[in-house]
Write an enzyme that holds these catalytic residues in place. Structure first.
Site, PDB file in Angstrom:
ATOM      1  N   LYS A 126     -26.446 -17.707   5.012  1.00  0.00           N
ATOM      2  CA  LYS A 126     -26.924 -18.224   3.721  1.00  0.00           C
ATOM      3  C   LYS A 126     -26.895 -19.687   3.613  1.00  0.00           C
ATOM      4  O   LYS A 126     -27.554 -20.555   2.932  1.00  0.00           O
ATOM      5  CB  LYS A 126     -26.116 -17.905   2.641  1.00  0.00           C
ATOM      6  CG  LYS A 126     -26.205 -16.417   2.068  1.00  0.00           C
ATOM      7  CD  LYS A 126     -25.465 -16.045   0.878  1.00  0.00           C
ATOM      8  CE  LYS A 126     -25.947 -14.582   0.523  1.00  0.00           C
ATOM      9  NZ  LYS A 126     -25.909 -13.500   1.343  1.00  0.00           N
ATOM     10  N   GLU A 210     -21.074 -21.726  -4.395  1.00  0.00           N
ATOM     11  CA  GLU A 210     -22.004 -22.441  -5.272  1.00  0.00           C
ATOM     12  C   GLU A 210     -21.863 -22.299  -6.570  1.00  0.00           C
ATOM     13  O   GLU A 210     -21.219 -21.280  -6.993  1.00  0.00           O
ATOM     14  CB  GLU A 210     -23.268 -21.502  -4.982  1.00  0.00           C
ATOM     15  CG  GLU A 210     -24.194 -21.533  -3.658  1.00  0.00           C
ATOM     16  CD  GLU A 210     -25.571 -21.087  -3.455  1.00  0.00           C
ATOM     17  OE1 GLU A 210     -26.401 -21.541  -2.760  1.00  0.00           O
ATOM     18  OE2 GLU A 210     -25.688 -20.000  -4.222  1.00  0.00           O
ATOM     19  N   ARG A 305     -37.727  -9.442   5.386  1.00  0.00           N
ATOM     20  CA  ARG A 305     -38.241  -7.992   5.311  1.00  0.00           C
ATOM     21  C   ARG A 305     -38.811  -7.509   4.176  1.00  0.00           C
ATOM     22  O   ARG A 305     -39.018  -8.460   3.542  1.00  0.00           O
ATOM     23  CB  ARG A 305     -36.830  -7.201   5.595  1.00  0.00           C
ATOM     24  CG  ARG A 305     -35.918  -7.364   4.503  1.00  0.00           C
ATOM     25  CD  ARG A 305     -34.878  -6.344   4.500  1.00  0.00           C
ATOM     26  NE  ARG A 305     -33.660  -6.821   3.535  1.00  0.00           N
ATOM     27  CZ  ARG A 305     -33.682  -6.698   2.266  1.00  0.00           C
ATOM     28  NH1 ARG A 305     -34.654  -6.053   1.843  1.00  0.00           N
ATOM     29  NH2 ARG A 305     -32.693  -6.904   1.521  1.00  0.00           N
TER      30      ARG A 305
END
Length: 457
Positions: A126, A210, A305
């Site tokens: 991430k 975050e 994906r």
């Protein structure tokens, strides 16, 4: 001497699907339509499910435990060799975002239906993903730029970023390994919980902090990358109906976006895809915050994906994303000009899970009745049939109901009718929740946020 004319590469001849349930069945359906021999691998528990029967060939690769079957790379690759598979499609979950597995597939001389392993590696972390897309100009939430590996550093970083905070496993995905902290005491608890979970699940205890946006919308952009470096955006999907950070309902286009913000998001997603050399299908996930007319967005993650909710985009754009995946992986051009396709109408997807419709706790069991809705604009991607058993060994998803119509109002009306005629008995299921949702004013007027399920409960 006359040179032989160049010939276009051929479509792959055989495909091994490393997945189960509805997504394996859905991939097999498209592959067989294209004349590709299909191979299913399955656990002993799944031997009687529809996807196994519908494949041209099937091979058992282990017991119910995913680590011994669907996530066991050695057994999957052995099955590919024994069955003469030319290509491997991972679906979603399991090995789909495992860069090491993708490399092993390619090293074995097989075709990997997905992006380059290096891109999977980059986007699978991430923090690295956040830093990479930030370099393209895409907005990111205030947060840490390096993994946080101890509690004291987390507390110090939090004071700089500001509360409330989202505490995320750096190597996580799929909504797993996340917690919210409104103050230092909560941060310390969440750090311990998320870091421990991340170490167990992903083998990496690193944490990303975050800024948390409590009243936001989860919007994702479907991208598709071609071999020549072209990346296109195929609209966006609103995925804000969630429980425990797991999506329940998705729709396209999002009723929450104005045209200017939509265009900015699509452009940013394309630039992010180009920057990392993205090929095949992928998704750029974002959070939209603020009131309509004064909204902005920040990057969440890139999923390397096919997404669970891809049928929503297929319905609106009139294309088969799995077909495009298989063609591009074969070295062919898409069957449609993806730069020219335009959205039509509105689509909504409902994830039909074997779970309690109030508390959303798993409710597996034998299916005694299974009757799917039919009709214009109604599609059901199911992994089960009457007489099958839903086991607690895997995700509770049984089927996806997708409806499409000319307008959102017509799509919701079609959804109400379809849900009424969808009959499942045996396992607990969340069909009653969807009926409740379709009567909720916040959902019907399109103003809902990621808080809607909590507000309903």
């Amino acid at each position: 001497m006359t040179e032989s004319p160049l010939t276009e590469p051929a479509l792959i001849e055989s495909l091994l699907v490393v997945n189960r349930g509805e997504i394996a069945r859905r991939i097999i359906r498209t592959a067989r339509r294209l004349g590709i021999r299909t191979i299913a691998v399955h656990s002993d528990t799944d031997a009687g499910l529809p996807f196994v029967a519908e494949a041209d060939e099937a091979m058992e690769i282990g017991p119910a435990s995913p680590a011994e079957s669907y996530r066991n790379a050695d057994r999957v690759l052995e099955a590919a060799v024994r069955t003469g598979a030319v290509a491997i499609h991972p679906g979603y979950g399991f090995l789909s975002e495992n860069a090491d597995f993708a490399r092993r597939v390619k090293d074995a001389g097989l075709v990997w239906v997905g992006p380059d392993p290096d891109v999977i590696d980059l986007m699978g972390d991430k923090i690295n993903a956040r830093n990479a897309v930030a370099a393209t100009g895409m907005p990111v939430a205030p947060g840490t730029i390096d993994p946080v590996t101890d509690e004291a550093t987390a507390v110090e970083a939090a004071s700089a970023v500001g509360y409330p905070l989202m505490v995320k496993a750096s190597a996580g995905g799929g909504g797993m390994g996340m917690g919210i902290a409104h103050d230092e005491a909560e941060l310390r608890k969440q750090y311990t919980a998320v870091s421990g979970f991340a170490a167990r699940m992903f083998g990496d205890p690193g944490i990303l902090l975050e800024r948390y946006y409590p009243d936001a919308r989860h919007i994702e952009v479907q991208i598709f990358g071609l071999a020549d470096g072209t990346v296109v955006a195929l609209g966006e999907r609103n995925c804000s109906v969630q429980r425990r950070n797991q999506k329940l309902v998705e729709e396209s286009p999002s009723p929450a976006l104005d045209p200017e913000l939509r265009e900015r998001m699509l452009t940013a997603a394309v630039e992010a895809g180009k920057a990392v050399g993205y090929q095949n299908a992928g998704t750029v996930e974002c959070l939209v915050h603020g009131e309509k007319g004064a909204q902005d967005f920040v990057f969440l993650e890139m999923n390397t994906r096919l997404q669970v909710e891809h049928p929503v985009t297929e319905a609106v754009y009139g294309i088969d994303l799995v077909e495009q995946q298989l063609r591009v992986a074969s070295g062919l051009s898409p069957s449609a000009d993806l730069t020219a396709v335009r959205p039509r109408g509105h689509a909504v997807e409902f994830r039909v899970n074997a779970e309690d419709p109030v508390r959303f706790l798993p409710g597996p069991g034998a299916i005694s009745t299974w009757a799917e809705p039919t009709g214009e604009g109604v599609r059901v991607d199911s992994g089960y049939a009457e007489g099958d058993r839903v086991t607690p060994a895997y995700d509770s998803l049984m089927a996806k109901l997708i409806v499409h119509a000319d307008t959102r109002e017509a799509a919701l009306a079609r959804a109400r009718a379809a849900l009424t005629s969808f009959t499942i008995s045996g396992p607990k299921n969340n069909l009653p929740f969807f009926a409740e949702l379709l009567d909720n004013p916040a959902f019907t007027d399109g103003a809902y946020t990621t808080a809607i399920v909590a507000q309903m409960r």
